[in-house]
Design a protein around this motif. Structure first.
Motif, PDB file in Angstrom:
ATOM      1  N   GLY A 191       0.795  -1.220   0.000  1.00  0.00           N
ATOM      2  CA  GLY A 191       0.000   0.000   0.000  1.00  0.00           C
ATOM      3  C   GLY A 191       0.828   1.270   0.000  1.00  0.00           C
ATOM      4  O   GLY A 191       2.031   1.272   0.278  1.00  0.00           O
ATOM      5  N   LYS A 192       0.168   2.373  -0.290  1.00  0.00           N
ATOM      6  CA  LYS A 192       0.845   3.663  -0.363  1.00  0.00           C
ATOM      7  C   LYS A 192       1.330   4.155   0.996  1.00  0.00           C
ATOM      8  O   LYS A 192       2.190   5.027   1.064  1.00  0.00           O
ATOM      9  CB  LYS A 192      -0.081   4.708  -0.986  1.00  0.00           C
ATOM     10  CG  LYS A 192      -0.279   4.495  -2.464  1.00  0.00           C
ATOM     11  CD  LYS A 192      -1.052   5.635  -3.072  1.00  0.00           C
ATOM     12  CE  LYS A 192      -1.167   5.452  -4.572  1.00  0.00           C
ATOM     13  NZ  LYS A 192      -1.886   6.556  -5.197  1.00  0.00           N
ATOM     14  N   LYS A 193       0.794   3.605   2.073  1.00  0.00           N
ATOM     15  CA  LYS A 193       1.247   4.003   3.408  1.00  0.00           C
ATOM     16  C   LYS A 193       2.676   3.535   3.681  1.00  0.00           C
ATOM     17  O   LYS A 193       3.336   4.050   4.577  1.00  0.00           O
ATOM     18  CB  LYS A 193       0.326   3.425   4.479  1.00  0.00           C
ATOM     19  CG  LYS A 193      -1.046   4.040   4.487  1.00  0.00           C
ATOM     20  CD  LYS A 193      -1.897   3.437   5.582  1.00  0.00           C
ATOM     21  CE  LYS A 193      -3.285   4.033   5.569  1.00  0.00           C
ATOM     22  NZ  LYS A 193      -4.139   3.441   6.602  1.00  0.00           N
ATOM     23  N   ILE A 194       3.138   2.568   2.918  1.00  0.00           N
ATOM     24  CA  ILE A 194       4.484   2.023   3.111  1.00  0.00           C
ATOM     25  C   ILE A 194       5.548   3.036   2.701  1.00  0.00           C
ATOM     26  O   ILE A 194       6.598   3.129   3.314  1.00  0.00           O
ATOM     27  CB  ILE A 194       4.663   0.717   2.302  1.00  0.00           C
ATOM     28  CG1 ILE A 194       3.632  -0.321   2.704  1.00  0.00           C
ATOM     29  CG2 ILE A 194       6.063   0.166   2.440  1.00  0.00           C
ATOM     30  CD1 ILE A 194       3.770  -0.838   4.095  1.00  0.00           C
ATOM     31  N   GLY A 195       5.291   3.778   1.650  1.00  0.00           N
ATOM     32  CA  GLY A 195       6.284   4.746   1.189  1.00  0.00           C
ATOM     33  C   GLY A 195       6.019   5.141  -0.250  1.00  0.00           C
ATOM     34  O   GLY A 195       4.956   4.842  -0.809  1.00  0.00           O
ATOM     35  N   ARG A 255       8.015   0.999  -2.454  1.00  0.00           N
ATOM     36  CA  ARG A 255       7.044  -0.080  -2.687  1.00  0.00           C
ATOM     37  C   ARG A 255       7.568  -1.078  -3.710  1.00  0.00           C
ATOM     38  O   ARG A 255       7.437  -2.296  -3.529  1.00  0.00           O
ATOM     39  CB  ARG A 255       5.707   0.503  -3.152  1.00  0.00           C
ATOM     40  CG  ARG A 255       5.018   1.337  -2.096  1.00  0.00           C
ATOM     41  CD  ARG A 255       3.584   1.655  -2.456  1.00  0.00           C
ATOM     42  NE  ARG A 255       3.393   2.241  -3.768  1.00  0.00           N
ATOM     43  CZ  ARG A 255       3.354   3.544  -4.026  1.00  0.00           C
ATOM     44  NH1 ARG A 255       3.531   4.413  -3.053  1.00  0.00           N
ATOM     45  NH2 ARG A 255       3.143   3.985  -5.247  1.00  0.00           N
ATOM     46  N   ASN A 256       8.195  -0.590  -4.766  1.00  0.00           N
ATOM     47  CA  ASN A 256       8.740  -1.486  -5.788  1.00  0.00           C
ATOM     48  C   ASN A 256       9.912  -2.304  -5.254  1.00  0.00           C
ATOM     49  O   ASN A 256      10.076  -3.469  -5.616  1.00  0.00           O
ATOM     50  CB  ASN A 256       9.159  -0.698  -7.028  1.00  0.00           C
ATOM     51  CG  ASN A 256       7.965  -0.203  -7.805  1.00  0.00           C
ATOM     52  OD1 ASN A 256       6.893  -0.800  -7.762  1.00  0.00           O
ATOM     53  ND2 ASN A 256       8.135   0.902  -8.510  1.00  0.00           N
ATOM     54  N   ARG A 314       9.371  -1.645   5.349  1.00  0.00           N
ATOM     55  CA  ARG A 314      10.153  -0.579   4.707  1.00  0.00           C
ATOM     56  C   ARG A 314      11.558  -0.477   5.286  1.00  0.00           C
ATOM     57  O   ARG A 314      12.466  -0.006   4.620  1.00  0.00           O
ATOM     58  CB  ARG A 314       9.425   0.755   4.783  1.00  0.00           C
ATOM     59  CG  ARG A 314       9.573   1.440   6.105  1.00  0.00           C
ATOM     60  CD  ARG A 314       9.212   2.886   6.033  1.00  0.00           C
ATOM     61  NE  ARG A 314       7.869   3.073   6.542  1.00  0.00           N
ATOM     62  CZ  ARG A 314       7.199   4.177   6.428  1.00  0.00           C
ATOM     63  NH1 ARG A 314       7.714   5.191   5.803  1.00  0.00           N
ATOM     64  NH2 ARG A 314       6.004   4.292   6.932  1.00  0.00           N
ATOM     65  N   ASN A 315      11.742  -0.933   6.524  1.00  0.00           N
ATOM     66  CA  ASN A 315      13.057  -0.866   7.169  1.00  0.00           C
ATOM     67  C   ASN A 315      13.822  -2.180   7.082  1.00  0.00           C
ATOM     68  O   ASN A 315      14.866  -2.318   7.712  1.00  0.00           O
ATOM     69  CB  ASN A 315      12.891  -0.481   8.644  1.00  0.00           C
ATOM     70  CG  ASN A 315      12.195   0.848   8.800  1.00  0.00           C
ATOM     71  OD1 ASN A 315      12.417   1.764   8.022  1.00  0.00           O
ATOM     72  ND2 ASN A 315      11.330   0.954   9.782  1.00  0.00           N
ATOM     73  N   MET A 316      13.307  -3.135   6.330  1.00  0.00           N
ATOM     74  CA  MET A 316      13.936  -4.454   6.251  1.00  0.00           C
ATOM     75  C   MET A 316      14.692  -4.607   4.936  1.00  0.00           C
ATOM     76  O   MET A 316      14.291  -4.045   3.917  1.00  0.00           O
ATOM     77  CB  MET A 316      12.861  -5.548   6.349  1.00  0.00           C
ATOM     78  CG  MET A 316      12.109  -5.549   7.659  1.00  0.00           C
ATOM     79  SD  MET A 316      10.681  -6.633   7.641  1.00  0.00           S
ATOM     80  CE  MET A 316      11.445  -8.228   7.544  1.00  0.00           C
ATOM     81  N   ASN A 317      15.758  -5.400   4.980  1.00  0.00           N
ATOM     82  CA  ASN A 317      16.440  -5.723   3.732  1.00  0.00           C
ATOM     83  C   ASN A 317      15.827  -6.999   3.154  1.00  0.00           C
ATOM     84  O   ASN A 317      14.952  -7.612   3.769  1.00  0.00           O
ATOM     85  CB  ASN A 317      17.954  -5.850   3.941  1.00  0.00           C
ATOM     86  CG  ASN A 317      18.322  -6.961   4.898  1.00  0.00           C
ATOM     87  OD1 ASN A 317      17.639  -7.980   4.984  1.00  0.00           O
ATOM     88  ND2 ASN A 317      19.410  -6.773   5.624  1.00  0.00           N
TER      89      ASN A 317
END
Length: 121
Positions: free
Chosen positions: A48-52, A57-58, A90-93
């Motif tokens: 979703g757009k809330k992620i960034g 997102r991609n 979003r903070n994970m590799n």
């Protein structure tokens, strides 16, 4: 990922949400349902757009697709699987995303070399 391994239609996503089972951890939500008439699994990704922004997102979708590609021999066939990414991704590799995904698939018994799902509970 090959086209035959993807869920693209909104109706297929909605049917999996309504008729499938779900399981989640802090990073990902998995919806899945069994389809007897197909010989391989299919995946659908939702970030979703809330992620960034689009770049973030991609990146997450690329990591999820790569994780599925690496886990492909171990995933049971005849399942439709929808993955929804939550905010902590979003903070994970990519390695952490793969670990989180494989943990969820293991817990739900969607990996070939795992015990039956009911024996885990």
């Amino acid at each position: 990922m090959k086209k035959q391994y993807r869920i693209k239609q909104n109706e297929e996503f909605q049917y999996t949400f309504k008729k499938g089972h779900s399981f989640a951890n802090r990073q990902l939500v998995i919806y899945y349902r069994e389809k007897e008439d197909q010989c391989h699994f299919r995946i659908g990704l939702s970030v979703g757009k809330k992620i960034g922004n689009a770049v973030m997102r991609n990146r997450i979708k690329r990591c999820l697709r790569q994780s599925f590609h690496e886990l492909e021999p171990d995933i049971k066939p005849a399942y439709d699987i929808v993955i929804i990414a939550r905010n902590p991704t979003r903070n994970m590799n990519c390695g952490e995303i793969k670990k989180s995904l494989s943990h969820l698939l293991y817990k739900e018994g969607l990996l070939k070399n795992t015990r039956n799902k009911t024996s885990l509970r």
